[in-house]
Scaffold this motif. Structure first.
Motif, mmCIF file in Angstrom:
data_model
loop_
_atom_site.group_PDB
_atom_site.id
_atom_site.type_symbol
_atom_site.label_atom_id
_atom_site.label_comp_id
_atom_site.label_asym_id
_atom_site.label_seq_id
_atom_site.Cartn_x
_atom_site.Cartn_y
_atom_site.Cartn_z
ATOM 1 N N GLY A 103 0.728 -1.406 0.063
ATOM 2 C CA GLY A 103 0.073 -0.012 0.032
ATOM 3 C C GLY A 103 1.004 1.251 0.147
ATOM 4 O O GLY A 103 1.951 1.195 0.175
ATOM 5 N N PRO A 104 -0.034 2.574 -0.108
ATOM 6 C CA PRO A 104 0.998 3.809 -0.162
ATOM 7 C C PRO A 104 1.864 3.792 0.989
ATOM 8 O O PRO A 104 1.450 3.499 2.164
ATOM 9 C CB PRO A 104 -0.076 4.781 -0.407
ATOM 10 N N GLY A 105 3.046 4.218 0.807
ATOM 11 C CA GLY A 105 4.173 4.402 2.347
ATOM 12 C C GLY A 105 4.709 3.298 2.348
ATOM 13 O O GLY A 105 5.513 3.403 3.429
ATOM 14 N N SER A 106 4.335 2.098 1.885
ATOM 15 C CA SER A 106 5.018 0.838 2.258
ATOM 16 C C SER A 106 6.495 0.596 1.385
ATOM 17 O O SER A 106 6.300 1.361 0.401
ATOM 18 C CB SER A 106 4.151 -0.139 2.256
ATOM 19 N N GLY A 107 7.119 -0.284 1.794
ATOM 20 C CA GLY A 107 8.448 -0.679 1.302
ATOM 21 C C GLY A 107 8.078 -1.014 -0.317
ATOM 22 O O GLY A 107 9.264 -0.882 -1.241
ATOM 23 N N TYR A 108 7.273 -1.765 -0.485
ATOM 24 C CA TYR A 108 7.035 -2.351 -1.943
ATOM 25 C C TYR A 108 5.818 -1.662 -2.688
ATOM 26 O O TYR A 108 5.228 -2.255 -3.403
ATOM 27 C CB TYR A 108 6.771 -3.728 -1.852
ATOM 28 N N HIS A 109 5.476 -0.434 -2.341
ATOM 29 C CA HIS A 109 4.208 -0.017 -3.007
ATOM 30 C C HIS A 109 4.785 0.422 -4.538
ATOM 31 O O HIS A 109 3.634 0.483 -5.243
ATOM 32 C CB HIS A 109 4.048 1.288 -2.470
ATOM 33 N N ILE A 110 5.866 0.451 -4.719
ATOM 34 C CA ILE A 110 6.167 0.575 -6.193
ATOM 35 C C ILE A 110 5.540 -0.534 -7.030
ATOM 36 O O ILE A 110 5.321 -0.343 -8.193
ATOM 37 C CB ILE A 110 7.785 0.810 -6.468
ATOM 38 N N PHE A 111 5.160 -1.586 -6.499
ATOM 39 C CA PHE A 111 4.683 -2.694 -7.471
ATOM 40 C C PHE A 111 3.255 -2.477 -7.489
ATOM 41 O O PHE A 111 2.876 -3.292 -8.649
ATOM 42 C CB PHE A 111 5.130 -4.087 -6.322
ATOM 43 N N ALA A 112 2.667 -1.865 -6.822
ATOM 44 C CA ALA A 112 1.152 -1.867 -6.693
ATOM 45 C C ALA A 112 0.888 -1.179 -8.067
ATOM 46 O O ALA A 112 1.355 -0.189 -8.575
ATOM 47 C CB ALA A 112 0.676 -0.894 -5.713
ATOM 48 N N GLY A 113 -0.479 -2.074 -8.804
ATOM 49 C CA GLY A 113 -0.879 -1.449 -9.884
ATOM 50 C C GLY A 113 -0.043 -1.665 -11.181
ATOM 51 O O GLY A 113 -0.256 -0.957 -12.391
ATOM 52 N N LYS A 114 0.924 -2.541 -10.985
ATOM 53 C CA LYS A 114 1.887 -2.757 -12.107
ATOM 54 C C LYS A 114 2.201 -3.932 -12.440
ATOM 55 O O LYS A 114 1.632 -5.049 -11.805
ATOM 56 C CB LYS A 114 3.079 -1.943 -12.163
ATOM 57 N N GLU A 115 2.749 -4.348 -13.674
ATOM 58 C CA GLU A 115 3.255 -5.808 -14.092
ATOM 59 C C GLU A 115 4.793 -5.820 -13.592
ATOM 60 O O GLU A 115 5.536 -4.889 -13.817
ATOM 61 C CB GLU A 115 3.208 -6.185 -15.604
ATOM 62 N N VAL A 116 4.812 -6.765 -12.645
ATOM 63 C CA VAL A 116 6.289 -6.619 -11.762
ATOM 64 C C VAL A 116 7.068 -7.799 -12.080
ATOM 65 O O VAL A 116 7.947 -8.186 -11.348
ATOM 66 C CB VAL A 116 5.971 -6.244 -10.110
ATOM 67 N N SER A 117 6.826 -8.518 -13.078
ATOM 68 C CA SER A 117 7.901 -9.724 -13.261
ATOM 69 C C SER A 117 9.320 -9.632 -13.279
ATOM 70 O O SER A 117 10.013 -10.187 -12.743
ATOM 71 C CB SER A 117 7.369 -10.424 -14.643
ATOM 72 N N ARG A 118 9.603 -8.680 -14.070
ATOM 73 C CA ARG A 118 10.926 -8.125 -14.121
ATOM 74 C C ARG A 118 11.707 -7.836 -12.755
ATOM 75 O O ARG A 118 12.861 -8.093 -12.625
ATOM 76 C CB ARG A 118 11.206 -7.434 -15.446
ATOM 77 N N ALA A 119 10.920 -6.961 -12.290
ATOM 78 C CA ALA A 119 11.491 -6.380 -11.161
ATOM 79 C C ALA A 119 11.550 -7.675 -9.953
ATOM 80 O O ALA A 119 12.814 -7.664 -9.304
ATOM 81 C CB ALA A 119 10.469 -5.383 -10.509
ATOM 82 N N LEU A 120 10.474 -8.723 -9.845
ATOM 83 C CA LEU A 120 10.671 -9.580 -9.016
ATOM 84 C C LEU A 120 12.017 -10.490 -9.383
ATOM 85 O O LEU A 120 12.709 -10.805 -8.485
ATOM 86 C CB LEU A 120 9.467 -10.415 -8.872
#
Length: 274
Positions: A94-111
């Protein structure tokens, strides 16, 4: 006479004392009864648990709406096109959390890369190492165990105006679409407003001009904005904001004329000019 009066007074006092004592006893007995009954029949409150709901096929544009910024919407991200509802992991995503950058996105490459860089939030896996792909598989296994898959990311549709017309709400087996400045929205849930019998019977049409003019006339359903005033363009932007917030984006409008046909028309015009 005095003795009789005193006797009556004493009798009245006794009667009143008896009434008050009886009333008090009844009141206390009632309280005790209600307490015992509530204790015997007590049931702990039912715990409310979050139940994810399927979202179906959605585009990346629509996925972005579920980034946690709107508390009334669930929290999603996608891994290899599978959409996970991670609302219960709001403390992480969620907003303000450490992994909020993933929210609402396709995150395969990042993971796969164990990256928190926005540029890596996509599905590009072609250049990854075997180890990185194994890391992605481990993440997928964790998510599948903990979160529900509620949908799938699909490419945006490309519809001509003729194809858009087929989604005007007259066929109950087809979703209902309308377009604003080329962006196609699925307004099936708003059929009472935008369907054939709605206040704004715009389904199946490009209706930028109509919204700018706040018009309910079907004849105003087109994308011609050349003569619009600043106030009318502001009105259109307000409408666009509402649609972006409320309805899924499913694609874009493309020209009814193919590239080959367009080139043929140009050649024809050039030959006539010559």
């Amino acid at each position: 006479m005095q003795a009789i009066g005193e006797s009556c007074f004493d009798a009245l006092n006794y009667l009143l004392s008896s009434v008050w004592a009886t009333s008090a006893a009844v009141f206390i007995a009632t309280i005790v009864f209600l307490w015992v009954r509530s204790w015997l029949t007590y049931q702990p409150p039912v715990a409310l648990t979050y139940q994810p709901m399927d979202c179906g096929d959605i585009t990346l544009e629509t996925l972005r709406k579920f980034d946690g910024s709107d508390f009334m919407k669930p929290l999603y991200f996608a891994v290899r096109s599978k959409v996970y509802d991670v609302t219960e992991g709001r403390d992480f995503y969620g907003p303000g959390s450490g992994y909020h950058i993933f929210a609402g996105k396709e995150v395969s490459r990042a993971l796969a890369k164990m990256s928190l860089v926005d540029e890596d939030c996509n599905d590009k896996l072609e250049d990854l190492t075997k180890h990185q792909l194994e890391t992605l598989g481990e993440w997928e296994a964790k998510f599948q165990e903990k979160y529900k898959v509620v949908g799938k990311v699909v490419p945006p549709k490309e519809l001509t105006l003729s194809e858009l017309k087929q989604h005007d709400g007259t066929d109950p087996d087809k979703p209902m679409y309308l377009a604003i400045r080329g962006t196609v929205f699925d307004v099936t849930t708003g059929k009472n407003f935008y369907g054939p019998d709605g206040v704004y019977p715009f389904a199946g049409r490009e209706c930028a001009r109509a919204f700018a003019m706040v018009s309910t006339e079907v004849d105003d359903c087109n994308d011609n904005l050349e003569d619009m005033s600043p106030a009318e363009l502001d009105s259109l932007r307000d409408w666009e904001g509402r649609f972006y917030s409320k309805y899924p984006i499913v694609g874009q409008i493309k020209s009814d004329v193919s590239a080959a046909e367009a080139e043929s028309q140009k050649s024809s015009i050039a030959s006539h000019v010559a």
